[in-house]
Design an enzyme around this catalytic site. Structure first.
Site, mmCIF file in Angstrom:
data_model
loop_
_atom_site.group_PDB
_atom_site.id
_atom_site.type_symbol
_atom_site.label_atom_id
_atom_site.label_comp_id
_atom_site.label_asym_id
_atom_site.label_seq_id
_atom_site.Cartn_x
_atom_site.Cartn_y
_atom_site.Cartn_z
ATOM 1 N N GLY A 23 3.898 1.186 1.181
ATOM 2 C CA GLY A 23 5.248 0.650 0.972
ATOM 3 C C GLY A 23 6.094 0.635 2.245
ATOM 4 N N ASP B 180 0.863 -1.173 0.000
ATOM 5 C CA ASP B 180 0.000 0.000 0.000
ATOM 6 C C ASP B 180 0.911 1.237 0.000
ATOM 7 O OD1 ASP B 180 -1.964 1.874 0.574
ATOM 8 O OD2 ASP B 180 -2.979 0.672 2.065
HETATM 9 C C1 PRP Z 1 -1.123 -5.087 5.397
HETATM 10 C C2 PRP Z 1 -0.323 -5.918 4.416
HETATM 11 C C3 PRP Z 1 1.042 -5.352 4.523
HETATM 12 C C4 PRP Z 1 0.813 -3.911 4.896
HETATM 13 C C5 PRP Z 1 1.016 -3.046 3.685
HETATM 14 O O1 PRP Z 1 -1.006 -5.670 6.647
HETATM 15 O O2 PRP Z 1 -0.364 -7.282 4.728
HETATM 16 O O3 PRP Z 1 1.819 -6.018 5.497
HETATM 17 O O4 PRP Z 1 -0.529 -3.812 5.352
HETATM 18 O O5 PRP Z 1 0.801 -1.699 3.979
HETATM 19 P P1 PRP Z 1 1.868 -0.564 3.701
HETATM 20 O O6 PRP Z 1 2.433 -0.773 2.333
HETATM 21 O O7 PRP Z 1 1.051 0.716 3.789
HETATM 22 O O8 PRP Z 1 2.907 -0.622 4.771
HETATM 23 P P2 PRP Z 1 -1.954 -5.348 7.875
HETATM 24 O O9 PRP Z 1 -1.252 -4.394 8.786
HETATM 25 O O10 PRP Z 1 -3.311 -4.971 7.350
HETATM 26 O O11 PRP Z 1 -2.007 -6.682 8.679
HETATM 27 P P3 PRP Z 1 -2.554 -8.140 8.281
HETATM 28 O O12 PRP Z 1 -1.690 -8.652 7.152
HETATM 29 O O13 PRP Z 1 -2.379 -8.911 9.532
HETATM 30 O O14 PRP Z 1 -3.990 -7.983 7.868
#
Ligand code: PRP
Length: 178
Positions: free
Chosen positions: A105, A103
């Site tokens: 990054g 998202d």
């Molecule tokens: C989501 C996804 C990534 C992160 C990406 O995890 O799995 O790890 O967000 O976002 P970014 O690029 O803005 O850093 P989430 O925190 O939703 O947890 P989950 O995988 O346990 O649902």
């Protein structure tokens, strides 16, 4: 929570076709490596990792790492916290980080830095989907499934407030807290 059925963005068939393509590419790129470690980022990557790893034709081992960034809402703070480190030693090994979504990054960039500090032979990244419009930091995705629009997506590991992770397709939901 969203109370309506997700609208299909990427069908189960499209996902499976793309996963096969990525697996073929990864198998070819790592054909000379006998020490590939796939590191799934919990929780979201668990289905993508399971399907992708089973379609590889090369030796591989599996690890998991857990980070936290979003809480249960839909707004990223940019702050990444390590919740659980990998169990095995990755020094000298080829590491492939497997994510469900990139998202902003921040998470992937943080993970690349963290894992590189363990002195692996290489670090590459795979992600099922990426929201290019939302990028806040520059981070390479070596094996990307799909670029998607800036909508809240669920399914195939992705959740909204922990709901809909196990849908076989990727669908769009309308968050009610934004
Ligand atoms: C989501 C996804 C990534 C992160 C990406 O995890 O799995 O790890 O967000 O976002 P970014 O690029 O803005 O850093 P989430 O925190 O939703 O947890 P989950 O995988 O346990 O649902």
């Amino acid at each position: 929570m969203s109370d309506t059925e997700p609208e299909v963005l990427i069908s189960e068939e499209e996902i499976q076709t793309r996963v096969l393509e990525l697996a073929a590419e990864i198998s070819s790129d790592y054909s000379d490596a006998d020490d590939l470690v796939m590191i799934g980022v919990l929780k979201g990557s668990f289905i993508f990792l399971a399907d992708l790893s089973r379609r590889l034709s090369i030796p591989r081992t599996i690890e998991f790492i857990a980070v936290s960034s979003y809480g249960t809402g839909s707004v990223s703070t940019g702050a990444v916290r390590l919740v659980m480190d990998v169990r095995g030693n990755i020094e000298g090994k080829h590491v492939l980080i497997v994510e469900d979504i990139v998202d902003t990054g921040h998470t992937l960039k943080y993970l690349i830095g963290l894992l590189e500090s363990h002195k692996p032979a290489s670090v590459r990244t795979a992600a099922l989907v990426r929201k290019a419009e939302r990028a806040e930091v520059d981070v390479d995705v070596d094996y990307l499934g799909f670029d998607i629009p800036d909508k809240w997506v669920v399914g195939y590991g992705l959740d909204y407030a922990e709901q809909n992770r196990t849908l076989p397709y990727i669908g769009i939901v309308k968050p009610t807290d934004t």
